[in-house]
Each structure stands twice: as structure tokens, then as C-alpha cells.
Write an enzyme that holds these catalytic residues in place. Structure first.
Site, PDB file in Angstrom:
ATOM      1  N   LYS A 131       0.823  -1.214   0.000  1.00  0.00           N
ATOM      2  CA  LYS A 131       0.000   0.000   0.000  1.00  0.00           C
ATOM      3  C   LYS A 131       0.861   1.270   0.000  1.00  0.00           C
ATOM      4  O   LYS A 131       0.412   2.332  -0.390  1.00  0.00           O
ATOM      5  CB  LYS A 131      -0.983  -0.030   1.146  1.00  0.00           C
ATOM      6  CG  LYS A 131      -2.031  -1.119   0.909  1.00  0.00           C
ATOM      7  CD  LYS A 131      -3.146  -1.158   1.882  1.00  0.00           C
ATOM      8  CE  LYS A 131      -4.166  -2.202   1.468  1.00  0.00           C
ATOM      9  NZ  LYS A 131      -3.596  -3.584   1.450  1.00  0.00           N
TER      10      LYS A 131
HETATM   11  C1  LIG Z   1      -4.155  -4.709   0.655  1.00  0.00           C
HETATM   12  C2  LIG Z   1      -3.308  -5.931   0.493  1.00  0.00           C
HETATM   13  C3  LIG Z   1      -3.619  -6.930  -0.462  1.00  0.00           C
HETATM   14  C4  LIG Z   1      -4.836  -6.862  -1.336  1.00  0.00           C
HETATM   15  O1  LIG Z   1      -4.729  -5.877  -2.325  1.00  0.00           O
HETATM   16  P1  LIG Z   1      -6.041  -5.350  -3.088  1.00  0.00           P
HETATM   17  O2  LIG Z   1      -5.577  -4.232  -3.922  1.00  0.00           O
HETATM   18  O3  LIG Z   1      -6.978  -4.903  -1.987  1.00  0.00           O
HETATM   19  O4  LIG Z   1      -6.595  -6.486  -3.852  1.00  0.00           O
HETATM   20  C5  LIG Z   1      -2.761  -8.006  -0.575  1.00  0.00           C
HETATM   21  N1  LIG Z   1      -1.672  -8.142   0.205  1.00  0.00           N
HETATM   22  C6  LIG Z   1      -1.354  -7.209   1.144  1.00  0.00           C
HETATM   23  C7  LIG Z   1      -0.143  -7.424   1.988  1.00  0.00           C
HETATM   24  C8  LIG Z   1      -2.149  -6.068   1.318  1.00  0.00           C
HETATM   25  O5  LIG Z   1      -1.819  -5.155   2.259  1.00  0.00           O
END
Ligand SMILES: *Cc1c(COP(=O)(O)O)cnc(C)c1O
Length: 515
Positions: A131
Site C-alpha cells: 500500500k
Molecule cells: C491490501 C493488500 C492486499 C490486497 O490488495 P487489493 O488491492 O486490496 O486487492 C494483498 N496483500 C497485502 C499485503 C495487502 O496489504
């Protein structure tokens, strides 16, 4: 394919003059049409829909040339296509402010090879999860967009978090002039590491509050603040405007298109593929933001074969790709990959809209069914337009087994989310026998989920302490402990505010008044 410098330069000037501006509409109302910067400020359309481009640009840098570009230049070449009302200077400033020494490698998103697959490591930012890739740049896009549109108020980000998003948003907005951020988390509903990461957050413009309630209570409380017109009017008078940092903002989606192009270009650079050859991407999926960015990369011309959507035991997306029925009426399962424990994948709405033929009416009907009955079934012709996707899932035992076997085979240690993707990819390989290379998108550092990861490698690790496991993981992998982990070992607690759900609004207002 044109690869001559002179010609390329010539093309670029032509493009600059004739390039049409990409506009954004709502997935629920075809009458809406706004600029990229306006869509970033608004976040969500008033009709509840998500903003989508009315047409897709095409890559205007050749695949050969991308191989010579670093991450920032790649980001500029890709993002300028979508954010076409930003000037070159504005966009480059945002990019330079985001992808700098906050990342622990100048590559920003390194591509590793292990066990016959490539892993795109998206966890080298401040909170060691993917993120950071979008939340490092969103604050800069947001304040630039506000300036462009003569928004005079300070932007106040309000976020409810179940853990990861809150910290990544705090790290992104901390110290960014013209913004403040307020994060609400369920005080007994996040992991000790996640809590410690948030309550030790530095920066005078940050405010973190533990709420006496669960995540849904926090989210409802935040929505109530957003929807309180009397309050928002009063705050505008005082010079504040609320905004949100959640993953449906196109200011988070567009920066994610970049690393798909970057991963591809690294394979060209290393000679592993020739420009134009297709590759697969396998993406550990929750809210469907990351994999949708991969789809957008394909739509603008990146040679992508399949996008493999990997789910954990909350396999609502796997079932959707298998059957064409999206059904959230099922038990919510807590897994070792908590950031994928999701039953409503908000960004899927954008895909539904596109495969319905950019049809806001049809999409609105599906979304209404989803909110009323918790499910919907798409038409056959729409299913036919899902050929770019294939869904697989891995259960808890398969996920742990993959962490162990990959470690034993290669010495490379992956986190639980990445392991869901790697195990899903193995199943895909068995069923499809693909002839093209694959990139597994690696979304978190194994240090962030050290207990689950170390227990997967050796069951006897279960009894050990958290920091003991972290030290042992470092010894096993030969990878240094990231700053994000070292920091919380003995960081000072700076945020001690706690409140009841019915006090959230007053607490938020209090913070805005006191600074
Ligand atoms: C948020 C997240 C995901 C999922 O990603 P999306 O864009 O919501 O599909 C997968 N792995 C981690 C470690 C995350 O923080």
C-alpha cells in the site's frame, strides 16, 4: 516498432499537441464527466459510483525504451497518460516526492527470481507493504489537485482502518503541508505490531484514535462524519475539507499501473523476454485494486497474457470467475493473510462496468442487487469478456506449505499473502501449462507477518517471542531487518486518545480546533 531516438522525439511532440485529455466518469452515472484532478479530490462519485476513464490511453513509450528507464521515469511516462490535466512539472514533483529515500532501494520495486518464478517486491516503502506504493504519492497528487482546482481549505483525511491501510496512510500524509490525517482503529481489533506502528506515528498533522468498537463501528462512524452536512459546512468555514485515502480513489489506482510496466521492462532489460512477448501476473487479491491496475496496464498496451487472481479461503472472487456469480453471503474466515480477508471487493465494480460495455445502468443494477441481496449474476456475454482473468485460491495449509517449500528449495522467504499467490500460481501452472514467464506480485515483507511465516517454516517456532522470531528470520534469509520493524522495538507512544463510537465526531473536531 519505432526505436530511433530522433523519430521518438518527433512523435513525442506530436503527442503533446494532439493528445486528448483523459476524462473520468462514474460507474453509476454516465452523465458525469470530470478531469483527473477533480476525480482525485472527490474520491467517490456522489452517486456512490467509482471514477473510471472514459477512454484508455495507449503507451507512447516503446517497450525497448522502458527497459532503459528507472522507476521514476517509468512512473512519469505511465501516469501522464491517465493524469492528463497535470502539467509535466506537477507530476514529476509528485513522483520525486514519493519515490525517494523513503524506499530502502533505489529500484523501488525490485524483481527477484526464486524457484522458477519472478517475484515483484512491492514492500520496500515505509510500512513494508504494497500500500506504500500508492499511499506515498497520493498526498502529493491530492494537494496538487487541490491547488489546480482552487481548493483553499486544508485537506483532512479521515480513515477507519483494520490495520495496514491506517499506517500506510499515516506514513504517506505525515508532514505533508496542507494536509492532516485522522485515523480511527478498533482498539482491541488490530495486531499488537499494527497498533504499535500506528500509535508511535510522528508528525504534528497526524492523529490516531483507538475506538471502543470493531472495524465496522469505526467505518460507520467515519461515514457518519462524512455525511454530516452541518458539520462539513462548519468545517469549510474554518478552512477544512474532508477527503478519504481508501483504495477506490483513482489517485491510488493509477500509480499501481506503473509497477506492472516496470516489472515487464526489467524482464526485457535482463534479456529474459523480448519486447512484445506476453507474460502472466499472479496477484494476491482482496479489494481488487492491485489486479485491476494490472488490467489497466494491459488495456494501455502492456503484453499481458493472464491475470491470475489469487484468493485465500475467503474465495468469493475465485467463485465469481468460476461461475459468473458474485455472492458475499458466506462465513467470513480469519486467515493468516488478513489483508485479503474481504467479502466485498470494492474495485471489482470497475471491472463489472467495463465488461458490461462501459454501461453505468447495468453496473448500477448489479451493485443494487449486491447491497440488497448480497449477490448478483452477470450475463454470459459479460463472462466472455473475462478471458484476461483466471481465479485460483490457496487454503491455509497450502499457503504455509508454499512458504516452507520455496524456502527449502531456494532460501527465499515470502510472506503469507505472497504465498497465497505463489500457491495459486502452482495450481494455475498445473491446469493451464503456460508457455510464458510469470511474475508473482509480492505484497508484504515476511517481517510483517513473522510469526505465521516462521511457524510455516518450522512448527516449533510457535513458542518463541515476536522479536526472537524476527531475529531468526534475518539469520535464515540473510535479509536485514527493515527500519519499519526496528523502529517499533522501542519507539515512543505518541497517540493515547481513545473514545466511544458516539464520540468520534467530537474527538475529530477537537483535534482540528486545537492546531
Ligand atoms: C491490501 C493488500 C492486499 C490486497 O490488495 P487489493 O488491492 O486490496 O486487492 C494483498 N496483500 C497485502 C499485503 C495487502 O496489504
Amino acid at each position: 516498432m519505432i526505436t530511433f531516438g530522433v523519430l521518438d522525439e518527433h512523435l513525442e511532440t506530436i503527442n503533446e499537441v494532439t493528445m486528448t485529455e483523459i476524462r473520468y466518469t462514474s460507474t453509476r452515472d454516465a452523465n458525469i464527466e470530470i478531469s483527473a484532478s477533480q476525480a482525485i479530490i472527490k474520491g467517490l462519485s456522489d452517486d456512490g459510483g467509482l471514477f473510471v476513464p472514459t477512454q484508455f490511453p495507449r503507451l507512447d513509450t516503446s517497450l525497448e525504451e522502458f527497459a532503459d528507464l528507472d522507476y521514476r521515469e517509468t512512473a512519469y511516462r505511465v501516469m501522464k497518460l491517465f493524469l492528463s490535466d497535470f502539467t509535466e512539472e506537477e507530476l514529476r514533483t509528485c513522483i520525486n516526492n514519493a519515490y525517494d529515500s523513503k524506499f530502502d532501494t533505489p529500484e523501488i520495486a525490485p524483481l527477484m527470481e526464486a524457484g522458477g518464478s519472478y517475484f515483484l517486491e512491492l514492500f520496500h516503502g515505509r510500512t513494508i507493504a504494497f500500500k506504500d506504493m500508492a499511499l506515498s504519492i497520493l498526498p502529493h497528487l491530492l494537494i496538487t489537485a487541490a491547488k489546480k482546482n482552487n481548493v483553499k481549505e486544508e485537506i483532512v483525511i479521515l480513515t477507519a482502518t483494520s490495520g495496514d491501510t491506517g499506517k500506510a496512510a499515516l506514513a504517506g500524509f505525515a508532514g505533508v503541508k496542507g494536509t492532516r490525517i485522522i485515523v480511527f482503529f478498533p482498539k482491541d481489533g488490530v495486531s499488537p505490531v499494527q497498533k504499535k506502528q500506528m500509535v508511535t506515528q510522528k508528525g504534528d498533522n497526524t492523529f490516531v484514535v483507538g475506538v471502543d468498537g470493531n472495524f465496522d463501528d469505526c467505518q460507520t462512524g467515519v461515514k457518519n462524519i462524512f455525511n454530516n452536512k452541518e458539520l462539513t459546512d462548519r468545517l469549510i468555514q474554518k478552512g477544512f475539507r474532508f477527503s478519504s485515502a481508501n483504495s477506490i480513489n483513482i489517485g491510488r489506482l493509477i500509480p499501481q499501473v506503473v509497477y506492472y510496466v516496470y516489472a515487464y521492462s526489467r524482464l526485457v532489460k535482463s534479456g529474459s523476454i523480448k519486447p512484445g512477448e506476453k507474460i502472466d501476473f499472479c496477484v494476491p487479491t482482496g479489494n481488487f485494486g492491485n489486479i485491476l491496475a494490472g488490467y489497466y496496464a494491459k488495456l494501455i498496451g502492456l503484453p499481458v497474457n493472464k491475470l491470475i487472481c489469487a484468493s485465500n479461503e475467503n474465495k468469493v472472487l475465485y467463485d465469481f470467475f468460476e461461475s459468473g456469480v458474485y455472492d458475499r453471503n458466506r462465513k467470513f474466515i480469519l486467515t493468516s493473510s488478513p489483508s485479503m480477508d474481504i467479502l466485498i471487493s470494492s474495485n471489482l465494480e470497475r471491472l463489472i462496468y467495463h465488461i458490461a460495455g462501459d454501461n453505468a445502468g447495468a453496473n448500477s443494477r448489479y451493485m443494487q442487487e449486491l447491497s440488497q441481496e448480497g449477490k448478483y449474476a452477470i450475463e454470459d456475454d459479460m463472462r466472455g469478456r473475462l478471458v484476461d482473468f483466471v481465479g485460483f485460491y490457496a487454503d491455509e495449509a497450502e499457503t504455509a506449505g508454499k512458504i516452507r517449500s520455496l524456502y527449502e528449495e531456494s532460501g527465499y522467504i515470502i510472506d503469507t499473502h505472497t504465498a497465497v499467490a505463489a500457491a495459486s500460481y502452482d495450481k494455475y501452472r498445473q491446469s493451464y501449462n503456460p508457455k510464458v514467464p510469470a511474475v508473482i506480485v509480492s505484497t508484504a515483507s515476511p517481517y510483517k507477518f513473522s510469526r505465521s511465516v516462521m511457524t510455516a517454516i518450522d512448527k516449533s517456532n510457535e513458542a518463541k517471542g515476536d522479536f526472537e522470531l524476527i531475529d531468526e528470520m534475518s539469520a535464515l534469509s540473510g535479509v536485514g531487518i527493515p527500519d519499519a520493524i526496528e523502529e517499533i522495538r522501542n519507539a515512543e507512544i505518541r497517540h493515547k486518545t481513545e473514545c466511544r463510537v458516539d464520540e468520534m465526531q467530537a474527538v475529530a473536531e477537537g483535534f482540528l480546533e486545537k492546531c
